[in-house]
Scaffold this motif. Structure first.
Motif, PDB file in Angstrom:
ATOM      1  N   HIS A 147       0.830  -1.209   0.000  1.00 17.06           N
ATOM      2  CA  HIS A 147       0.000   0.000   0.000  1.00 17.06           C
ATOM      3  C   HIS A 147       0.869   1.265   0.000  1.00 17.06           C
ATOM      4  N   ALA A 148       2.018   1.218   0.669  1.00 16.53           N
ATOM      5  CA  ALA A 148       2.907   2.381   0.677  1.00 16.53           C
ATOM      6  C   ALA A 148       3.594   2.570  -0.669  1.00 16.53           C
ATOM      7  N   TRP A 149       3.802   1.470  -1.398  1.00 15.51           N
ATOM      8  CA  TRP A 149       4.439   1.578  -2.714  1.00 15.51           C
ATOM      9  C   TRP A 149       3.502   2.142  -3.775  1.00 15.51           C
ATOM     10  N   GLU A 150       2.202   1.994  -3.551  1.00 17.08           N
ATOM     11  CA  GLU A 150       1.243   2.342  -4.610  1.00 17.08           C
ATOM     12  C   GLU A 150       1.397   3.766  -5.130  1.00 17.08           C
ATOM     13  N   PRO A 151       1.565   4.790  -4.272  1.00 14.12           N
ATOM     14  CA  PRO A 151       1.718   6.142  -4.818  1.00 14.12           C
ATOM     15  C   PRO A 151       3.072   6.388  -5.472  1.00 14.12           C
ATOM     16  N   LEU A 152       4.038   5.484  -5.295  1.00 18.20           N
ATOM     17  CA  LEU A 152       5.394   5.699  -5.783  1.00 18.20           C
ATOM     18  C   LEU A 152       5.750   4.848  -6.998  1.00 18.20           C
ATOM     19  N   LYS A 153       5.043   3.762  -7.218  1.00 19.79           N
ATOM     20  CA  LYS A 153       5.472   2.771  -8.178  1.00 19.79           C
ATOM     21  C   LYS A 153       5.442   3.243  -9.628  1.00 19.79           C
ATOM     22  N   GLY A 154       4.668   4.290  -9.895  1.00 21.47           N
ATOM     23  CA  GLY A 154       4.590   4.758 -11.272  1.00 21.47           C
ATOM     24  C   GLY A 154       5.897   5.329 -11.801  1.00 21.47           C
ATOM     25  N   ASP A 155       6.822   5.698 -10.911  1.00 17.50           N
ATOM     26  CA  ASP A 155       8.088   6.291 -11.325  1.00 17.50           C
ATOM     27  C   ASP A 155       9.228   5.282 -11.360  1.00 17.50           C
ATOM     28  N   SER A 156       8.979   4.049 -11.027  1.00 12.68           N
ATOM     29  CA  SER A 156      10.046   3.054 -10.966  1.00 12.68           C
ATOM     30  C   SER A 156       9.538   1.721 -11.489  1.00 12.68           C
ATOM     31  N   ARG A 157      10.149   1.262 -12.573  1.00 12.56           N
ATOM     32  CA  ARG A 157       9.745  -0.031 -13.124  1.00 12.56           C
ATOM     33  C   ARG A 157      10.116  -1.169 -12.183  1.00 12.56           C
ATOM     34  N   ILE A 158      11.237  -1.013 -11.478  1.00 12.43           N
ATOM     35  CA  ILE A 158      11.654  -2.042 -10.527  1.00 12.43           C
ATOM     36  C   ILE A 158      10.656  -2.137  -9.373  1.00 12.43           C
ATOM     37  N   LEU A 159      10.233  -0.976  -8.854  1.00 14.27           N
ATOM     38  CA  LEU A 159       9.269  -0.974  -7.756  1.00 14.27           C
ATOM     39  C   LEU A 159       7.928  -1.530  -8.220  1.00 14.27           C
ATOM     40  N   GLU A 160       7.548  -1.205  -9.441  1.00 13.54           N
ATOM     41  CA  GLU A 160       6.301  -1.750  -9.995  1.00 13.54           C
ATOM     42  C   GLU A 160       6.383  -3.265 -10.106  1.00 13.54           C
ATOM     43  N   ALA A 161       7.544  -3.780 -10.504  1.00 11.41           N
ATOM     44  CA  ALA A 161       7.721  -5.230 -10.607  1.00 11.41           C
ATOM     45  C   ALA A 161       7.627  -5.883  -9.230  1.00 11.41           C
ATOM     46  N   ALA A 162       8.302  -5.285  -8.237  1.00 11.32           N
ATOM     47  CA  ALA A 162       8.225  -5.820  -6.875  1.00 11.32           C
ATOM     48  C   ALA A 162       6.795  -5.760  -6.353  1.00 11.32           C
ATOM     49  N   TYR A 163       6.081  -4.684  -6.675  1.00 12.99           N
ATOM     50  CA  TYR A 163       4.686  -4.508  -6.259  1.00 12.99           C
ATOM     51  C   TYR A 163       3.819  -5.639  -6.813  1.00 12.99           C
ATOM     52  N   GLN A 164       4.004  -5.977  -8.080  1.00 10.58           N
ATOM     53  CA  GLN A 164       3.206  -7.030  -8.687  1.00 10.58           C
ATOM     54  C   GLN A 164       3.511  -8.391  -8.071  1.00 10.58           C
ATOM     55  N   VAL A 165       4.784  -8.649  -7.794  1.00 10.39           N
ATOM     56  CA  VAL A 165       5.139  -9.929  -7.186  1.00 10.39           C
ATOM     57  C   VAL A 165       4.518 -10.048  -5.797  1.00 10.39           C
ATOM     58  N   VAL A 166       4.618  -8.984  -5.010  1.00 12.28           N
ATOM     59  CA  VAL A 166       4.044  -9.011  -3.659  1.00 12.28           C
ATOM     60  C   VAL A 166       2.530  -9.183  -3.721  1.00 12.28           C
ATOM     61  N   TYR A 167       1.887  -8.482  -4.637  1.00  6.00           N
ATOM     62  CA  TYR A 167       0.432  -8.583  -4.763  1.00  6.00           C
ATOM     63  C   TYR A 167      -0.017  -9.939  -5.292  1.00  6.00           C
ATOM     64  N   ALA A 168       0.906 -10.663  -5.905  1.00  9.00           N
ATOM     65  CA  ALA A 168       0.551 -11.986  -6.414  1.00  9.00           C
ATOM     66  C   ALA A 168       0.358 -13.005  -5.297  1.00  9.00           C
ATOM     67  N   PHE A 169       0.955 -12.758  -4.111  1.00 14.33           N
ATOM     68  CA  PHE A 169       0.869 -13.796  -3.088  1.00 14.33           C
ATOM     69  C   PHE A 169       0.540 -13.312  -1.680  1.00 14.33           C
ATOM     70  N   HIS A 170       0.626 -12.002  -1.380  1.00 19.11           N
ATOM     71  CA  HIS A 170       0.468 -11.636   0.028  1.00 19.11           C
ATOM     72  C   HIS A 170      -0.958 -11.860   0.538  1.00 19.11           C
ATOM     73  N   MET A 171      -1.971 -11.465  -0.217  1.00 18.79           N
ATOM     74  CA  MET A 171      -3.337 -11.744   0.218  1.00 18.79           C
ATOM     75  C   MET A 171      -3.699 -13.224   0.055  1.00 18.79           C
ATOM     76  N   PRO A 172      -3.287 -13.906  -1.018  1.00 15.31           N
ATOM     77  CA  PRO A 172      -3.528 -15.348  -1.061  1.00 15.31           C
ATOM     78  C   PRO A 172      -2.967 -16.089   0.149  1.00 15.31           C
ATOM     79  N   ALA A 173      -1.762 -15.703   0.596  1.00 22.11           N
ATOM     80  CA  ALA A 173      -1.183 -16.356   1.783  1.00 22.11           C
ATOM     81  C   ALA A 173      -2.052 -16.108   3.008  1.00 22.11           C
ATOM     82  N   PHE A 174      -2.489 -14.884   3.174  1.00 28.06           N
ATOM     83  CA  PHE A 174      -3.335 -14.531   4.312  1.00 28.06           C
ATOM     84  C   PHE A 174      -4.661 -15.279   4.250  1.00 28.06           C
TER      85      PHE A 174
END
Length: 398
Positions: A62-89
């Protein structure tokens, strides 16, 4: 000892012991994980560690969301985290719901621990937006979950349907079929966030059908070693996919048509993302510590961290906290990440739990009739105590 040998001629069969836990079901016990007692209940360190680490990833995302548009690396990390963090929970939530039934005490716990917090925070979030964003037109609607409250709504529905999934012969394929149908049904609309309820449903059902040995399998050394290249490959693929894939697929809140894709891509993406999420979740579980750690106790307060950190994230969004240029630099992104992890950690602590327990875990004894079984247990306990005292008096007199 048989009932016929009980003193005072008590021949009544004992009632089953009362069971209670944070989510209304007994805590699973793992023979390979150390146990800690908290409030008289057994807790498995592995699951508390997993819940804490998952909620930290939620806050970081959630903290990355306002920042990820300026960084492709952060956007990639954001997608990976979103792929499993809620499924795990959600898998853990399903696993802890395996024993849920319509027993009165469990229904009460579901109402006080899920339904009531949903009503409170579904009201509090829009009021907060009205105040901090000066938006008098923000409506309060219990039918349209706002921001983080969708999970409480989904958890209530999933848990109420647990007896049905336990009866089904093939529960997981059935849940996947419903998720696939949801992605081609834009008519579902936003009421109760049913798209998310249905699209995340397979993970909850998977948790219901899992057994302790399944968690032991992913915690083997070989799986931990294999998870490193798997995560590296996932990050590399995500970096490649950033300009080619709509991130909204990871939110599971829209149909394929609403995302501007052909209808048939919905079922395909459900299966593809379920498989990817399952692999990454297994890799995540492989690295969750099994022993008691400094943060293990915080796993019992993850719902507090989940619901409360949203106020800070939204305040930052409305007040422009994420706008300074330095925050969009690598060091700024790291600082925001560390701050998000620290804040959600504090929000899971005991002092915060004591302050907000009235909203998260209200007792509400005034709202429910006393359960007959509970009254009978109390009566049996009182009679047993009286018999014990009588024996002690007889020993003294002898």
């Amino acid at each position: 000892m048989t009932n016929s040998l009980r003193p005072n001629g008590d021949r009544r069969a004992p009632l089953p012991p009362a069971q209670s836990s944070a989510d209304g079901v007994p805590s699973p016990r793992s023979p390979q994980s150390p146990q800690k007692k908290q409030n008289g209940k057994q807790r498995d360190a592995f699951f508390d560690n997993a819940k804490y680490l998952a909620i930290v990833l939620v806050a970081m995302g959630h903290a990355w969301e306002p920042l990820k548009g300026d960084s492709r690396i952060l956007e990639a990390a954001y997608q990976v985290v979103y792929a499993f963090h809620m499924p795990a929970f959600i898998i853990i939530s399903g696993y802890f719901s395996r024993s849920f039934d319509m027993r009165p005490d469990r229904l009460k716990r579901l109402i006080t621990g899920v339904a009531v917090p949903y009503i409170i925070f579904e009201t509090a979030y829009p009021l907060f937006k009205r105040w901090i964003d000066n938006d008098p037109h923000q409506d309060i609607s219990l039918l349209d979950p706002w921001y983080l409250t969708w999970f409480l709504c989904a958890l209530f529905i999933w848990r109420m349907t647990t007896p049905i999934w336990k009866m089904a012969r093939w529960p997981l394929p059935l849940a996947l079929g419903l998720a696939m149908l949801a992605t081609v049904s834009p008519e579902i609309g936003d009421d109760l966030d049913l798209q998310r309820v249905l699209q995340f449903l397979p993970f909850f059902v998977l948790g219901l059908v899992m057994k302790p040995e399944h968690f032991h399998m992913v915690r083997r050394r070989s799986v931990r070693i294999a998870s490193v290249p798997v995560f590296a490959a996932a990050l590399a693929f995500s970096w490649w996919a950033v300009p080619r894939m709509n991130t909204a697929w990871f939110y599971h809140r829209d149909s394929a048509q609403e995302l501007g894709a052909p209808w048939w891509t919905g079922p395909v993406m459900v299966l593809a993302m379920f498989g990817c999420s399952l692999v990454l979740t297994a890799c995540f579980f492989a690295w969750v510590p099994r022993r008691h750690m400094w943060f293990t106790a915080l796993g019992a307060g993850t719902l507090y961290g989940y619901l409360l950190h949203g106020f800070l994230v939204k305040a930052g969004d409305y007040q422009g906290w994420f706008e300074p240029t330095w925050m969009h630099q690598p060091l700024g992104e790291i600082a925001v990440t560390v701050a998000a992890a620290a804040v959600v950690t504090v929000l899971c602590t005991k002092p915060v739990q004591r302050v907000f327990r009235f909203a998260m875990e209200p007792k509400m004894a005034w709202a429910f009739k006393r359960d007959a079984a509970e009254l009978a247990r109390e009566r049996q306990s009182a009679e047993r105590s009286e018999r014990d005292r009588e024996r002690e008096r007889e020993k003294v007199n002898a």
